[in-house]
Design a protein around this motif. Sequence first.
Motif, PDB file in Angstrom:
ATOM      1  N   MET A   1      21.689  25.605 -18.404  1.00  0.00           N
ATOM      2  CA  MET A   1      22.111  24.978 -19.609  1.00  0.00           C
ATOM      3  C   MET A   1      20.846  25.007 -20.513  1.00  0.00           C
ATOM      4  SD  MET A   1      22.445  20.969 -20.133  1.00  0.00           S
ATOM      5  CE  MET A   1      24.146  20.412 -21.082  1.00  0.00           C
ATOM      6  N   LEU A   2      21.000  25.305 -21.702  1.00  0.00           N
ATOM      7  CA  LEU A   2      19.823  25.533 -22.822  1.00  0.00           C
ATOM      8  C   LEU A   2      19.122  24.148 -22.777  1.00  0.00           C
ATOM      9  CD1 LEU A   2      21.609  27.658 -25.379  1.00  0.00           C
ATOM     10  CD2 LEU A   2      20.066  28.505 -23.580  1.00  0.00           C
ATOM     11  N   LEU A   3      19.531  23.119 -22.680  1.00  0.00           N
ATOM     12  CA  LEU A   3      18.582  22.107 -22.958  1.00  0.00           C
ATOM     13  C   LEU A   3      17.622  21.798 -21.723  1.00  0.00           C
ATOM     14  CD1 LEU A   3      18.221  19.305 -24.508  1.00  0.00           C
ATOM     15  CD2 LEU A   3      19.961  18.506 -23.353  1.00  0.00           C
ATOM     16  N   ASP A   4      18.024  22.042 -20.565  1.00  0.00           N
ATOM     17  CA  ASP A   4      17.238  22.180 -19.419  1.00  0.00           C
ATOM     18  C   ASP A   4      16.072  23.374 -19.601  1.00  0.00           C
ATOM     19  OD1 ASP A   4      18.756  20.024 -18.039  1.00  0.00           O
ATOM     20  OD2 ASP A   4      19.951  21.563 -17.167  1.00  0.00           O
ATOM     21  N   GLU A   5      16.565  24.360 -20.108  1.00  0.00           N
ATOM     22  CA  GLU A   5      15.662  25.369 -20.358  1.00  0.00           C
ATOM     23  C   GLU A   5      14.355  24.808 -21.293  1.00  0.00           C
ATOM     24  OE1 GLU A   5      17.030  29.380 -20.854  1.00  0.00           O
ATOM     25  OE2 GLU A   5      18.693  29.112 -19.828  1.00  0.00           O
TER      26      GLU A   5
ATOM     27  N   GLU B   1      13.554  21.954 -21.705  1.00  0.00           N
ATOM     28  CA  GLU B   1      12.803  20.705 -21.531  1.00  0.00           C
ATOM     29  C   GLU B   1      11.929  21.384 -20.210  1.00  0.00           C
ATOM     30  OE1 GLU B   1      13.149  16.979 -18.420  1.00  0.00           O
ATOM     31  OE2 GLU B   1      15.260  17.637 -19.577  1.00  0.00           O
ATOM     32  N   ALA B   2      12.252  22.481 -19.727  1.00  0.00           N
ATOM     33  CA  ALA B   2      11.214  23.129 -18.799  1.00  0.00           C
ATOM     34  C   ALA B   2      10.072  23.837 -19.705  1.00  0.00           C
ATOM     35  CB  ALA B   2      11.902  24.187 -18.030  1.00  0.00           C
ATOM     36  N   LEU B   3      10.442  24.523 -20.621  1.00  0.00           N
ATOM     37  CA  LEU B   3       9.445  24.941 -21.689  1.00  0.00           C
ATOM     38  C   LEU B   3       8.539  23.920 -22.196  1.00  0.00           C
ATOM     39  CD1 LEU B   3      11.592  27.694 -23.324  1.00  0.00           C
ATOM     40  CD2 LEU B   3       9.709  27.978 -21.720  1.00  0.00           C
ATOM     41  N   ILE B   4       8.969  22.850 -22.643  1.00  0.00           N
ATOM     42  CA  ILE B   4       8.209  21.837 -23.129  1.00  0.00           C
ATOM     43  C   ILE B   4       7.345  21.251 -22.251  1.00  0.00           C
ATOM     44  CG2 ILE B   4       8.177  19.374 -24.280  1.00  0.00           C
ATOM     45  CD1 ILE B   4      10.656  20.223 -25.479  1.00  0.00           C
ATOM     46  N   ARG B   5       7.721  21.041 -21.110  1.00  0.00           N
ATOM     47  CA  ARG B   5       6.966  20.508 -19.855  1.00  0.00           C
ATOM     48  C   ARG B   5       5.922  21.414 -19.652  1.00  0.00           C
ATOM     49  NH1 ARG B   5       8.684  16.130 -17.353  1.00  0.00           N
ATOM     50  NH2 ARG B   5      11.007  15.496 -17.902  1.00  0.00           N
ATOM     51  N   GLN B   6       6.050  22.737 -19.604  1.00  0.00           N
ATOM     52  CA  GLN B   6       4.984  23.838 -19.475  1.00  0.00           C
ATOM     53  C   GLN B   6       3.979  23.678 -20.230  1.00  0.00           C
ATOM     54  OE1 GLN B   6       6.812  27.733 -19.216  1.00  0.00           O
ATOM     55  NE2 GLN B   6       4.956  28.419 -17.848  1.00  0.00           N
TER      56      GLN B   6
END
Length: 40
Positions: free
Chosen positions: A1-5, A7-12
């Motif tokens: 899901m693009l939303l999960d991707e 979120e992962a990028l923001i967390r990184q």
Amino acid sequence: MLLDEAEALIRQAAEQVWMYFYDETWFHLQHGMIELHLAS
């Protein structure tokens, strides 16, 4: 899901830059806002 991707990028990015407002509450609210807009 693009939303999960996203979120992962923001967390990184948050590990590299001081972004105190990106916490669990912020992500939870963003998910809710997206669901609200998609339900319209």
